[in-house]
Design a protein around this motif. Structure first.
Motif, short mmCIF file in Angstrom:
data_model
loop_
_atom_site.label_atom_id
_atom_site.label_comp_id
_atom_site.label_asym_id
_atom_site.label_seq_id
_atom_site.Cartn_x
_atom_site.Cartn_y
_atom_site.Cartn_z
N GLU A 13 -59.41 16.53 -71.44
CA GLU A 13 -60.12 17.79 -71.29
C GLU A 13 -59.95 18.36 -69.88
O GLU A 13 -59.74 19.56 -69.71
CB GLU A 13 -61.60 17.61 -71.63
N TYR A 14 -60.01 17.51 -68.87
CA TYR A 14 -59.81 17.94 -67.49
C TYR A 14 -58.39 18.50 -67.32
O TYR A 14 -58.20 19.54 -66.68
CB TYR A 14 -60.06 16.77 -66.53
N MET A 15 -57.40 17.82 -67.88
CA MET A 15 -56.01 18.25 -67.80
C MET A 15 -55.85 19.66 -68.38
O MET A 15 -55.21 20.52 -67.78
CB MET A 15 -55.12 17.25 -68.55
N LEU A 16 -56.45 19.90 -69.54
CA LEU A 16 -56.37 21.22 -70.15
C LEU A 16 -57.03 22.28 -69.26
O LEU A 16 -56.50 23.38 -69.09
CB LEU A 16 -57.01 21.21 -71.54
N ASP A 17 -58.18 21.94 -68.68
CA ASP A 17 -58.87 22.87 -67.79
C ASP A 17 -58.03 23.21 -66.57
O ASP A 17 -57.89 24.38 -66.20
CB ASP A 17 -60.22 22.30 -67.34
N VAL A 58 -49.75 26.94 -76.86
CA VAL A 58 -49.55 27.42 -75.50
C VAL A 58 -48.30 28.29 -75.43
O VAL A 58 -47.41 28.20 -76.29
CB VAL A 58 -49.43 26.25 -74.49
N GLU A 59 -48.23 29.10 -74.40
CA GLU A 59 -47.04 29.90 -74.14
C GLU A 59 -45.90 28.98 -73.71
O GLU A 59 -46.14 27.88 -73.20
CB GLU A 59 -47.32 30.94 -73.05
N ASP A 60 -44.68 29.44 -73.91
CA ASP A 60 -43.50 28.62 -73.59
C ASP A 60 -43.54 28.09 -72.16
O ASP A 60 -43.21 26.93 -71.91
CB ASP A 60 -42.21 29.40 -73.81
N GLU A 61 -43.96 28.93 -71.20
CA GLU A 61 -43.96 28.51 -69.80
C GLU A 61 -45.04 27.46 -69.49
O GLU A 61 -44.99 26.81 -68.46
CB GLU A 61 -44.09 29.70 -68.85
N GLN A 62 -46.01 27.28 -70.38
CA GLN A 62 -47.04 26.26 -70.19
C GLN A 62 -46.62 24.90 -70.75
O GLN A 62 -47.22 23.89 -70.41
CB GLN A 62 -48.34 26.68 -70.88
N MET A 63 -45.58 24.88 -71.57
CA MET A 63 -45.21 23.64 -72.26
C MET A 63 -44.75 22.55 -71.28
O MET A 63 -45.24 21.43 -71.35
CB MET A 63 -44.12 23.90 -73.29
N ALA A 64 -43.83 22.86 -70.39
CA ALA A 64 -43.32 21.83 -69.47
C ALA A 64 -44.41 21.25 -68.57
O ALA A 64 -44.51 20.02 -68.45
CB ALA A 64 -42.16 22.39 -68.64
N PRO A 65 -45.28 22.08 -67.96
CA PRO A 65 -46.36 21.49 -67.15
C PRO A 65 -47.31 20.63 -67.98
O PRO A 65 -47.79 19.59 -67.51
CB PRO A 65 -47.08 22.70 -66.56
N LEU A 66 -47.58 21.04 -69.22
CA LEU A 66 -48.46 20.25 -70.08
C LEU A 66 -47.82 18.91 -70.41
O LEU A 66 -48.47 17.86 -70.31
CB LEU A 66 -48.79 21.02 -71.36
#
Length: 93
Positions: A13-17, A58-66
């Motif tokens: 949950e913290y990671m998502l935030d 998530v948007e494509d640009e959020q995938m790699a950081p996630l």
């Protein structure tokens, strides 16, 4: 989709935030066993631990950081386990 040992619930949950991912669906009491030597998570006397699961779009640009954040979390304690799975979403309503 992120599947993780319930011990990691707060960390996920913290990671998502931190990543600014607001929308997700959370499933508790998910049973299973990891492919790479994972112990069963069944909520039984023999296998008492359980998993949880989060699904988020998530948007494509959020995938790699996630995915990188999930990998770092997994490396903190590989025995506890966390896995992420990615697939394309064709449409939502």
């Amino acid at each position: 989709m992120i599947v993780f040992n319930q011990a990691n619930t707060g960390r996920v949950e913290y990671m998502l935030d931190v990543l600014g991912i607001k929308g997700f669906t959370f499933f508790e009491q998910v049973q299973g066993r990891g492919t790479n030597g994972g112990e069963p998570r069944r909520g039984t006397h023999a296998w008492p631990e359980m998993n949880s699961c989060v699904i988020t779009i998530v948007e494509d640009e959020q995938m790699a950081p996630l995915l990188e954040a999930v990998k770092k979390l997994d490396l903190r304690n590989e025995e506890v386990g966390v896995r992420a799975f990615v697939w394309d979403i064709v449409a939502t309503v």
